[in-house]
Design an enzyme around this catalytic site. Structure first.
Site, mmCIF file in Angstrom:
data_model
loop_
_atom_site.group_PDB
_atom_site.id
_atom_site.type_symbol
_atom_site.label_atom_id
_atom_site.label_comp_id
_atom_site.label_asym_id
_atom_site.label_seq_id
_atom_site.Cartn_x
_atom_site.Cartn_y
_atom_site.Cartn_z
ATOM 1 N N HIS A 119 0.829 -1.215 0.000
ATOM 2 C CA HIS A 119 0.000 0.000 0.000
ATOM 3 C C HIS A 119 0.854 1.253 0.000
ATOM 4 C CE1 HIS A 119 -3.547 -2.436 1.863
ATOM 5 N NE2 HIS A 119 -3.447 -2.611 0.576
ATOM 6 N N GLY A 187 -2.164 -9.416 12.504
ATOM 7 C CA GLY A 187 -2.701 -8.082 12.805
ATOM 8 C C GLY A 187 -3.429 -7.430 11.661
HETATM 9 C C1 BV8 Z 1 -8.551 -1.628 -5.321
HETATM 10 C C2 BV8 Z 1 -2.983 3.175 2.390
HETATM 11 C C3 BV8 Z 1 -9.766 -1.361 -7.210
HETATM 12 C C4 BV8 Z 1 -3.670 4.420 2.771
HETATM 13 C C5 BV8 Z 1 -4.699 1.480 2.466
HETATM 14 C C6 BV8 Z 1 -16.485 -1.031 -2.029
HETATM 15 C C7 BV8 Z 1 -16.342 0.275 -2.426
HETATM 16 C C8 BV8 Z 1 -15.097 0.784 -2.845
HETATM 17 C C9 BV8 Z 1 -13.985 -0.038 -2.872
HETATM 18 C C10 BV8 Z 1 -14.165 -1.341 -2.458
HETATM 19 C C11 BV8 Z 1 -15.385 -1.851 -2.043
HETATM 20 N N1 BV8 Z 1 -15.209 -3.153 -1.704
HETATM 21 C C12 BV8 Z 1 -13.924 -3.491 -1.875
HETATM 22 C C13 BV8 Z 1 -13.286 -2.400 -2.355
HETATM 23 C C14 BV8 Z 1 -11.931 -2.331 -2.693
HETATM 24 C C15 BV8 Z 1 -11.161 -1.604 -1.588
HETATM 25 C C16 BV8 Z 1 -11.414 -2.253 -0.247
HETATM 26 O O1 BV8 Z 1 -10.922 -3.321 0.013
HETATM 27 N N2 BV8 Z 1 -12.218 -1.577 0.608
HETATM 28 C C17 BV8 Z 1 -12.514 -2.110 1.914
HETATM 29 C C18 BV8 Z 1 -12.683 -0.969 2.912
HETATM 30 C C19 BV8 Z 1 -13.786 -2.951 1.807
HETATM 31 N N3 BV8 Z 1 -9.801 -1.798 -1.943
HETATM 32 C C20 BV8 Z 1 -9.204 -0.854 -2.659
HETATM 33 O O2 BV8 Z 1 -9.725 0.188 -2.977
HETATM 34 C C21 BV8 Z 1 -7.814 -1.217 -3.118
HETATM 35 N N4 BV8 Z 1 -7.739 -0.976 -4.506
HETATM 36 O O3 BV8 Z 1 -9.263 -2.536 -4.995
HETATM 37 O O4 BV8 Z 1 -8.542 -1.133 -6.536
HETATM 38 C C22 BV8 Z 1 -9.458 -1.190 -8.605
HETATM 39 C C23 BV8 Z 1 -9.410 -2.339 -9.406
HETATM 40 C C24 BV8 Z 1 -9.159 -2.165 -10.718
HETATM 41 C C25 BV8 Z 1 -8.938 -0.885 -11.245
HETATM 42 C C26 BV8 Z 1 -8.965 0.239 -10.405
HETATM 43 C C27 BV8 Z 1 -9.218 0.081 -9.074
HETATM 44 C C28 BV8 Z 1 -6.787 -0.354 -2.418
HETATM 45 C C29 BV8 Z 1 -6.771 -0.725 -0.962
HETATM 46 C C30 BV8 Z 1 -5.612 0.001 -0.294
HETATM 47 C C31 BV8 Z 1 -6.180 1.102 0.554
HETATM 48 N N5 BV8 Z 1 -5.061 1.753 1.255
HETATM 49 N N6 BV8 Z 1 -3.668 2.082 3.051
HETATM 50 C C32 BV8 Z 1 -3.213 4.839 4.142
HETATM 51 O O5 BV8 Z 1 -2.949 3.950 4.989
HETATM 52 O O6 BV8 Z 1 -3.142 6.045 4.351
HETATM 53 S S1 BV8 Z 1 -5.523 0.264 3.298
HETATM 54 C C33 BV8 Z 1 -5.456 0.559 4.971
HETATM 55 O O7 BV8 Z 1 -6.258 -0.473 5.558
HETATM 56 C C34 BV8 Z 1 -4.106 0.350 5.628
HETATM 57 O O8 BV8 Z 1 -3.082 0.018 4.734
HETATM 58 C C35 BV8 Z 1 -4.381 -0.841 6.560
HETATM 59 O O9 BV8 Z 1 -3.270 -1.607 6.779
HETATM 60 C C36 BV8 Z 1 -5.368 -1.526 5.730
HETATM 61 C C37 BV8 Z 1 -6.128 -2.695 6.182
HETATM 62 O O10 BV8 Z 1 -6.442 -2.593 7.456
HETATM 63 P P1 BV8 Z 1 -5.691 -3.570 8.466
HETATM 64 O O11 BV8 Z 1 -4.218 -3.492 8.213
HETATM 65 O O12 BV8 Z 1 -6.302 -4.909 8.437
HETATM 66 O O13 BV8 Z 1 -5.963 -2.825 9.779
HETATM 67 P P2 BV8 Z 1 -7.323 -2.820 10.576
HETATM 68 O O14 BV8 Z 1 -7.312 -1.633 11.487
HETATM 69 O O15 BV8 Z 1 -8.477 -3.006 9.629
HETATM 70 O O16 BV8 Z 1 -7.258 -4.147 11.467
HETATM 71 C C38 BV8 Z 1 -6.272 -4.230 12.484
HETATM 72 C C39 BV8 Z 1 -6.293 -5.664 12.939
HETATM 73 O O17 BV8 Z 1 -5.264 -5.824 13.897
HETATM 74 C C40 BV8 Z 1 -7.584 -6.066 13.621
HETATM 75 O O18 BV8 Z 1 -7.967 -7.348 13.168
HETATM 76 C C41 BV8 Z 1 -7.213 -6.124 15.100
HETATM 77 O O19 BV8 Z 1 -7.930 -7.128 15.793
HETATM 78 C C42 BV8 Z 1 -5.764 -6.495 15.022
HETATM 79 N N7 BV8 Z 1 -4.934 -6.060 16.145
HETATM 80 C C43 BV8 Z 1 -5.021 -4.899 16.848
HETATM 81 N N8 BV8 Z 1 -4.032 -4.855 17.770
HETATM 82 C C44 BV8 Z 1 -3.301 -5.990 17.618
HETATM 83 C C45 BV8 Z 1 -3.866 -6.760 16.592
HETATM 84 N N9 BV8 Z 1 -3.363 -7.946 16.209
HETATM 85 C C46 BV8 Z 1 -2.270 -8.393 16.862
HETATM 86 N N10 BV8 Z 1 -1.665 -7.710 17.851
HETATM 87 C C47 BV8 Z 1 -2.151 -6.513 18.265
HETATM 88 N N11 BV8 Z 1 -1.541 -5.849 19.262
#
Ligand code: BV8
Ligand code: ZN
Length: 244
Positions: A119, A187
């Protein structure tokens, strides 16, 4: 199906090809808010509403306020024992690839070499006009930072929601998923695509999957191992006294 840490340690010790996928959870113990917890909200904006090309086109100053806030926050933290354990693991494993969704640069800072920042990286800025990439560790890039070469508006070199991932980097990540014997998924809430699909690519290619998370995720049911707890505690246990 859940087995225990010792069982997983044995598998790690005999695996030549290990791929690790990390998400925001591995940086949580460093003090970096995750996206799902309160970190998912910044000044009552959803991150998914601010980290988009549309938001940047509409209000680049707001988006730069968000990224300057993250730069300030992340510049004050450092890697934690979870990051360090993955540096240790890389030393022992012949074919090791770390795939991270995180843009905080903490894996690089901790010392991993073979990593893929799928990312992007918060500390790299890209000119929207000439495309020039610059590493800039400033805590505050200012309201609307401009390119020193062409005067174009700079943006963070991260992948926003709705943007495609860099095809070369994604290709390497898919290869690393398909060619490993074991994938550790650490994570991540396994919501964001295409990152979340990498676990299934590994499984389809015959790899064992181990999830390390403080809570279960939508993928827990597919895992061979589900280790519930903090990455900063479990990962060091998995690599301590490593012996082939
Ligand atoms: C793409 C950079 C398409 C930015 C990030 C509906 C509408 C619109 C889009 C979509 C949709 N459905 C799906 C999509 C696609 C979309 C997507 O997936 N959306 C999600 C919200 C549903 N994806 C995209 O848009 C991607 N691009 O698909 O392109 C396309 C295709 C063809 C042509 C053109 C376009 C791009 C996705 C990248 C987005 N950018 N980051 C920035 O950070 O500033 S993603 C962002 O979320 C971060 O990178 C982060 O890492 C990432 C995912 O989150 P997680 O890392 O999992 O973090 P989260 O907080 O969610 O969870 C933390 C976890 O840790 C939890 O489970 C928790 O329990 C656990 N935890 C907490 N503490 C601990 C722990 N575990 C262990 N130890 C601990 N101490
Ligand atoms: Zn430029």
């Amino acid at each position: 199906m859940e087995k225990d840490i010792n069982e997983l340690k044995k598998i790690i010790a005999k695996s030549d090809r290990i791929t690790v996928l990390t998400g925001a959870g591995i940086s949580a113990e460093s003090g970096v808010p995750t996206f799902r917890g309160s970190g998912g909200i910044w000044r009552n904006y959803q991150v998914t509403d601010v980290a988009t090309p549309q938001a940047f086109a509409r209000d680049p100053e707001l988006v730069w306020e968000f990224y300057n806030w993250r730069r300030k926050l992340i510049s004050k933290v450092t890697f934690n024992p979870g990051h360090k354990a993955l540096v240790e693991l890389e030393k022992h494993v012949n074919d090791f690839t770390l795939i991270t969704q995180n843009v905080d640069g903490l894996h690089r800072e901790a010392g991993n070499r073979r990593f893929l920042e799928i990312h992007g990286n918060l500390w790299v800025v890209r000119c929207t006009k000439c495309g020039m990439l610059t590493m800039d560790r400033s805590q505050d890039m200012g309201r609307l930072p401009k390119c020193t070469k062409c005067g174009g508006l700079l943006r963070p070199n991260v992948v926003w929601f709705g943007e495609s991932l860099n095809p070369d980097i994604l290709g390497k990540a898919i290869d690393a998923a398909r060619n490993c014997e074991l994938m550790l998924i650490v994570g991540t809430s396994a919501i964001v695509q295409p990152a979340a699909s990498l676990a299934f690519k590994a499984k389809a290619a015959g790899a064992e999957l181990a999830e390390i998370n403080i809570e279960r995720t939508p993928q827990s049911g597919q895992m061979d191992f589900v280790l519930t707890g903090k990455a900063g505690e479990i990962l060091p246990m998995l690599v301590e006294n490593y012996e082939r």
